[in-house]
Design an enzyme around this catalytic site. Structure first.
Site: not given
Ligand code: DX5
Ligand code: ZN
Length: 215
Positions: A7, A31, A33, A35, A64, A66, A136, A174
């Site tokens: 990620s 990946h 993310d 948000m 992903h 969110m 998750m 994840d």
């Molecule tokens: C959290 C994200 C993850 C995050 C994981 O909401 O969806 O993808 O980047 O990070 P680590 O591996 O550091 O927990």
């Molecule tokens: Zn993620």
């Protein structure tokens, strides 16, 4: 064998190209993310970053989402060449099946994600529809959190439900993955292992990816 999905949330944003090239060389999938500060209590990045990454990523991109209203963004993601697109069931509820179809129409694989407090059975209606399920292992919103071990029971419950129906969807995990728990995660039968801090917080990210893979 599980695929490792670094990620870029934990990457060096001043030198993103370097970290994307590392994923191209050593990872299986990248990946992304996304948000929005509404579905989750944090804001990450959007198309100003994804458009640029898309130009240099040679491994498939896994977005992903969110965000509330994930359906607003799938067309643009597909145009950027994103191959896998997951969104949260918490954001779509009864519109989940419709969004899976839309993602398929756009030529992407569709994933349905759930946070740790949502019963895994909420995913069952989408067995046979979604290509992958993102279970998750932390509450979505931040990198660097602690892995919630009950997630592995949820993965096994979901795997059993898939097998009962003779379906082969992939299971992605994840959050909180590290070199200490990766083997247990692989043994639980996870197909796609997302890792942020464990890769980019490591002194040698390439070696970390290799170790996560168990190679
Ligand atoms: C959290 C994200 C993850 C995050 C994981 O909401 O969806 O993808 O980047 O990070 P680590 O591996 O550091 O927990
Ligand atoms: Zn993620």
């Amino acid at each position: 064998m599980a695929q490792i999905v670094p990620s870029i949330l934990a990457a060096d944003f001043l030198h993103l190209e370097k970290d994307v090239q590392l994923i191209n060389r050593c990872g299986d999938i990248i990946h992304l993310d996304v948000m929005d500060g509404s579905l989750v209590p944090n804001i990450s990045f959007g198309f100003s970053v994804i458009d640029q990454l898309a130009k240099i990523a040679t491994v498939p991109m896994d977005a992903h989402l969110m965000v509330v209203h994930p359906e607003r963004w799938v067309e643009k993601l597909a145009a950027d060449g994103v191959r896998m697109c997951s969104f949260h069931w918490e954001a779509t509820g009864s519109n989940t099946a419709r969004l899976i179809s839309r993602i398929h129409e756009l030529g992407m694989q569709a994933g349905v994600a759930i946070n740790p407090d949502i019963p895994v059975s909420r995913l069952y209606p989408y067995i046979g529809k979604a290509d992958y399920f993102l279970v998750m292992s932390v509450f979505a919103g931040f990198g660097g959190q602690k892995f919630i071990y009950e997630t592995l029971d949820r993965v096994m419950t979901l795997r059993a439900a898939l097998e009962r129906r003779g379906e082969k969807a992939l299971i992605e995990i994840d959050g909180g993955v590290n070199l200490g728990n990766a083997q247990t995660i692989r043994e639980a039968g996870v197909d796609l292992i997302v890792a942020g801090s464990a890769v980019f917080g490591a002194e040698d990210p390439a070696a970390a990816i290799k170790a996560l893979r168990g190679a």
